[in-house]
Design a protein around this motif. Structure first.
Motif, PDB file in Angstrom:
ATOM      1  N   GLN A 189       2.649 -16.830  -6.674  1.00 20.76           N
ATOM      2  CA  GLN A 189       4.366 -16.102  -7.411  1.00 20.76           C
ATOM      3  C   GLN A 189       4.516 -14.418  -6.548  1.00 20.76           C
ATOM      4  O   GLN A 189       3.680 -13.744  -6.049  1.00 20.76           O
ATOM      5  CB  GLN A 189       4.440 -16.329  -8.376  1.00 20.76           C
ATOM      6  N   ALA A 190       5.105 -14.316  -5.904  1.00 27.85           N
ATOM      7  CA  ALA A 190       5.814 -13.012  -5.901  1.00 27.85           C
ATOM      8  C   ALA A 190       5.412 -11.689  -7.155  1.00 27.85           C
ATOM      9  O   ALA A 190       5.094 -12.493  -8.080  1.00 27.85           O
ATOM     10  CB  ALA A 190       7.183 -12.597  -6.281  1.00 27.85           C
ATOM     11  N   PRO A 191       4.872 -10.937  -6.452  1.00 29.81           N
ATOM     12  CA  PRO A 191       4.550  -9.803  -7.911  1.00 29.81           C
ATOM     13  C   PRO A 191       5.334  -8.743  -7.827  1.00 29.81           C
ATOM     14  O   PRO A 191       6.312  -8.656  -7.390  1.00 29.81           O
ATOM     15  CB  PRO A 191       2.818  -9.313  -6.489  1.00 29.81           C
ATOM     16  N   VAL A 192       5.157  -8.484  -9.359  1.00 31.96           N
ATOM     17  CA  VAL A 192       5.800  -7.592  -9.993  1.00 31.96           C
ATOM     18  C   VAL A 192       5.325  -6.579  -8.506  1.00 31.96           C
ATOM     19  O   VAL A 192       4.064  -5.713  -8.012  1.00 31.96           O
ATOM     20  CB  VAL A 192       5.353  -6.574 -11.623  1.00 31.96           C
ATOM     21  N   ASP A 193       6.711  -5.750  -8.728  1.00 34.31           N
ATOM     22  CA  ASP A 193       6.448  -4.270  -7.266  1.00 34.31           C
ATOM     23  C   ASP A 193       5.643  -3.601  -8.208  1.00 34.31           C
ATOM     24  O   ASP A 193       5.687  -2.227  -8.376  1.00 34.31           O
ATOM     25  CB  ASP A 193       7.959  -3.468  -7.588  1.00 34.31           C
ATOM     26  N   VAL A 194       4.213  -3.364  -7.484  1.00 34.88           N
ATOM     27  CA  VAL A 194       3.533  -2.123  -7.548  1.00 34.88           C
ATOM     28  C   VAL A 194       4.141  -0.878  -6.924  1.00 34.88           C
ATOM     29  O   VAL A 194       3.258  -0.330  -7.039  1.00 34.88           O
ATOM     30  CB  VAL A 194       1.596  -2.430  -7.365  1.00 34.88           C
ATOM     31  N   ARG A 195       4.570  -1.475  -6.035  1.00 35.12           N
ATOM     32  CA  ARG A 195       5.021  -0.031  -5.262  1.00 35.12           C
ATOM     33  C   ARG A 195       6.427   1.213  -6.010  1.00 35.12           C
ATOM     34  O   ARG A 195       5.777   2.123  -5.484  1.00 35.12           O
ATOM     35  CB  ARG A 195       6.006  -0.575  -3.848  1.00 35.12           C
ATOM     36  N   GLN A 196       6.340   0.016  -6.892  1.00 34.31           N
ATOM     37  CA  GLN A 196       7.595   1.033  -7.202  1.00 34.31           C
ATOM     38  C   GLN A 196       6.680   1.982  -9.083  1.00 34.31           C
ATOM     39  O   GLN A 196       6.962   3.198  -9.186  1.00 34.31           O
ATOM     40  CB  GLN A 196       8.708   0.029  -8.530  1.00 34.31           C
ATOM     41  N   MET A 197       5.353   1.458  -9.538  1.00 34.26           N
ATOM     42  CA  MET A 197       4.071   1.812  -9.917  1.00 34.26           C
ATOM     43  C   MET A 197       4.018   3.303  -8.615  1.00 34.26           C
ATOM     44  O   MET A 197       3.381   4.530  -9.209  1.00 34.26           O
ATOM     45  CB  MET A 197       3.245   1.530  -9.809  1.00 34.26           C
ATOM     46  N   TYR A 198       3.859   2.984  -8.070  1.00 30.05           N
ATOM     47  CA  TYR A 198       3.278   4.124  -6.896  1.00 30.05           C
ATOM     48  C   TYR A 198       4.263   4.780  -6.922  1.00 30.05           C
ATOM     49  O   TYR A 198       3.968   6.799  -6.747  1.00 30.05           O
ATOM     50  CB  TYR A 198       2.605   3.285  -4.928  1.00 30.05           C
ATOM     51  N   ASP A 199       5.386   4.427  -6.482  1.00 27.69           N
ATOM     52  CA  ASP A 199       6.224   5.641  -5.961  1.00 27.69           C
ATOM     53  C   ASP A 199       7.115   6.434  -7.346  1.00 27.69           C
ATOM     54  O   ASP A 199       7.116   7.806  -7.141  1.00 27.69           O
ATOM     55  CB  ASP A 199       7.765   5.217  -5.792  1.00 27.69           C
ATOM     56  N   SER A 200       6.594   5.690  -8.466  1.00 28.92           N
ATOM     57  CA  SER A 200       6.083   6.619  -9.243  1.00 28.92           C
ATOM     58  C   SER A 200       5.620   7.670 -10.379  1.00 28.92           C
ATOM     59  O   SER A 200       5.748   8.210 -11.135  1.00 28.92           O
ATOM     60  CB  SER A 200       7.200   5.714 -11.017  1.00 28.92           C
ATOM     61  N   GLY A 201       4.472   7.272  -9.087  1.00 32.95           N
ATOM     62  CA  GLY A 201       3.810   8.897  -9.816  1.00 32.95           C
ATOM     63  C   GLY A 201       2.591   7.998 -10.857  1.00 32.95           C
ATOM     64  O   GLY A 201       1.382   8.358 -11.211  1.00 32.95           O
ATOM     65  N   ARG A 202       3.100   6.885 -10.631  1.00 36.29           N
ATOM     66  CA  ARG A 202       1.750   6.008 -11.526  1.00 36.29           C
ATOM     67  C   ARG A 202       0.107   5.718 -11.289  1.00 36.29           C
ATOM     68  O   ARG A 202      -0.162   3.899 -10.888  1.00 36.29           O
ATOM     69  CB  ARG A 202       2.255   5.033 -12.505  1.00 36.29           C
ATOM     70  N   TYR A 203      -0.071   6.022 -10.602  1.00 36.73           N
ATOM     71  CA  TYR A 203      -1.402   5.939 -10.306  1.00 36.73           C
ATOM     72  C   TYR A 203      -2.255   4.873 -10.352  1.00 36.73           C
ATOM     73  O   TYR A 203      -2.693   4.127 -10.064  1.00 36.73           O
ATOM     74  CB  TYR A 203      -1.643   7.239  -8.752  1.00 36.73           C
ATOM     75  N   GLN A 204      -3.134   5.598 -11.587  1.00 42.56           N
ATOM     76  CA  GLN A 204      -3.774   4.337 -12.700  1.00 42.56           C
ATOM     77  C   GLN A 204      -3.596   3.032 -12.824  1.00 42.56           C
ATOM     78  O   GLN A 204      -4.244   2.487 -12.179  1.00 42.56           O
ATOM     79  CB  GLN A 204      -3.632   5.678 -13.815  1.00 42.56           C
ATOM     80  N   LEU A 234      15.203   5.683  -4.411  1.00 41.04           N
ATOM     81  CA  LEU A 234      14.730   4.574  -4.633  1.00 41.04           C
ATOM     82  C   LEU A 234      13.873   4.826  -5.184  1.00 41.04           C
ATOM     83  O   LEU A 234      13.054   4.359  -6.114  1.00 41.04           O
ATOM     84  CB  LEU A 234      14.065   4.760  -2.866  1.00 41.04           C
ATOM     85  N   ALA A 235      13.667   6.051  -5.766  1.00 41.40           N
ATOM     86  CA  ALA A 235      12.791   6.505  -6.496  1.00 41.40           C
ATOM     87  C   ALA A 235      13.015   7.567  -7.109  1.00 41.40           C
ATOM     88  O   ALA A 235      12.401   8.971  -7.223  1.00 41.40           O
ATOM     89  CB  ALA A 235      10.794   7.371  -5.344  1.00 41.40           C
ATOM     90  N   PRO A 236      13.532   7.921  -8.454  1.00 33.62           N
ATOM     91  CA  PRO A 236      13.901   8.816  -9.096  1.00 33.62           C
ATOM     92  C   PRO A 236      12.882   9.044  -9.507  1.00 33.62           C
ATOM     93  O   PRO A 236      13.269  10.076 -10.495  1.00 33.62           O
ATOM     94  CB  PRO A 236      15.255   7.678  -9.726  1.00 33.62           C
ATOM     95  N   ASN A 237      12.017   8.528 -10.293  1.00 33.74           N
ATOM     96  CA  ASN A 237      10.989   9.484 -10.851  1.00 33.74           C
ATOM     97  C   ASN A 237       9.942   9.457 -10.659  1.00 33.74           C
ATOM     98  O   ASN A 237       8.870  10.176 -10.947  1.00 33.74           O
ATOM     99  CB  ASN A 237      10.219   7.963 -11.962  1.00 33.74           C
ATOM    100  N   ALA A 238       9.771   9.755  -9.024  1.00 39.24           N
ATOM    101  CA  ALA A 238       8.759  10.194  -8.028  1.00 39.24           C
ATOM    102  C   ALA A 238       8.324  11.554  -8.179  1.00 39.24           C
ATOM    103  O   ALA A 238       9.043  12.661  -8.796  1.00 39.24           O
ATOM    104  CB  ALA A 238       9.516   9.796  -6.857  1.00 39.24           C
ATOM    105  N   PRO A 239       7.213  11.711  -8.283  1.00 35.23           N
ATOM    106  CA  PRO A 239       6.964  13.320  -8.509  1.00 35.23           C
ATOM    107  C   PRO A 239       7.333  14.864  -7.381  1.00 35.23           C
ATOM    108  O   PRO A 239       7.647  14.776  -8.032  1.00 35.23           O
ATOM    109  CB  PRO A 239       4.956  13.478  -8.077  1.00 35.23           C
ATOM    110  N   GLU A 240       7.717  13.617  -5.967  1.00 36.55           N
ATOM    111  CA  GLU A 240       8.192  14.623  -5.245  1.00 36.55           C
ATOM    112  C   GLU A 240       9.804  15.302  -5.390  1.00 36.55           C
ATOM    113  O   GLU A 240      10.544  15.745  -4.564  1.00 36.55           O
ATOM    114  CB  GLU A 240       8.065  13.957  -3.494  1.00 36.55           C
TER     115      GLU A 240
END
Length: 199
Positions: free
Chosen positions: A17-32, A179-185
């Protein structure tokens, strides 16, 4: 909550199925969390390749160059796919082989013109070559193909800034913040936008 999201991602990959948006995790700095999602993934398809790409980038953000290299190498072993060319380009870029890296990125674009990450990788290489106008065009193509691609807006903004296209930079950075309100940048981007707006 974060662990639940990574488990949900692994389960949706397994179920096709369609995955949870892991890119949102990345965009939020949740790299682990991105790394954990990759460890739990069982499928081997386009979504897994996208996850590997994000995982390699997450390792780079975590200053683990060896793990990033291993992950890009797995992508590069994907035969003649655009993802393999993206992985190869990323490895060559790590080795400062800029011309070869650009050729591999161009090959990824030729093989997968509708793949936003192919254009994004091309933009990253062009940034390294200080070809900012062309880099901005590559990031623009990535965001055209995927309007939710926050990182492409971020780097597009940087490329347009260096190319002295302030109006386009502003558009990119405003899209990035949305798009990425919680981004480290985010603080860096908002500071640039305040300077541009004269506040």
């Amino acid at each position: 909550m974060q662990v639940g999201m990574t488990i949900a991602f692994a389960l949706t990959l397994a179920a096709g199925q369609a995955p949870v948006d892991v890119r949102q995790m990345y965009d939020s700095g949740r790299y682990q969390d991105v790394v954990k999602a990759n460890e739990q993934a069982t499928a081997d398809d386009d979504r897994t390749s996208r996850l590997r790409f994000l995982t390699a980038q997450s390792y780079a953000k975590l200053n683990d160059g060896d793990a990033a290299r291993r992950t890009y190498q797995r992508l590069a072993e994907g035969g003649a796919s655009p993802w393999a060319s993206i992985g190869k380009s990323a490895l060559q870029l790590m080795d400062k082989q800029l011309d070869q890296s650009l050729e591999s990125a161009n090959q990824a674009v030729r093989a997968g013109d509708s793949l936003p990450e192919a254009h994004y990788q091309r933009g990253i290489v062009l940034m390294s070559k200080m070809e900012y106008g062309e880099a901005a065009s590559a990031f623009a193509k990535a965001t055209q193909l995927d309007p939710t691609f926050a990182a492409a807006n971020y780097y597009g903004g940087l490329a347009n800034y260096r190319a002295k296209r302030i109006d386009l930079m502003t558009n990119n950075f405003e899209a990035f913040v949305k798009l990425a309100p919680n981004a480290p940048e985010r603080q860096e981007v908002e500071a640039i936008l305040r300077t541009v707006r004269g506040r």
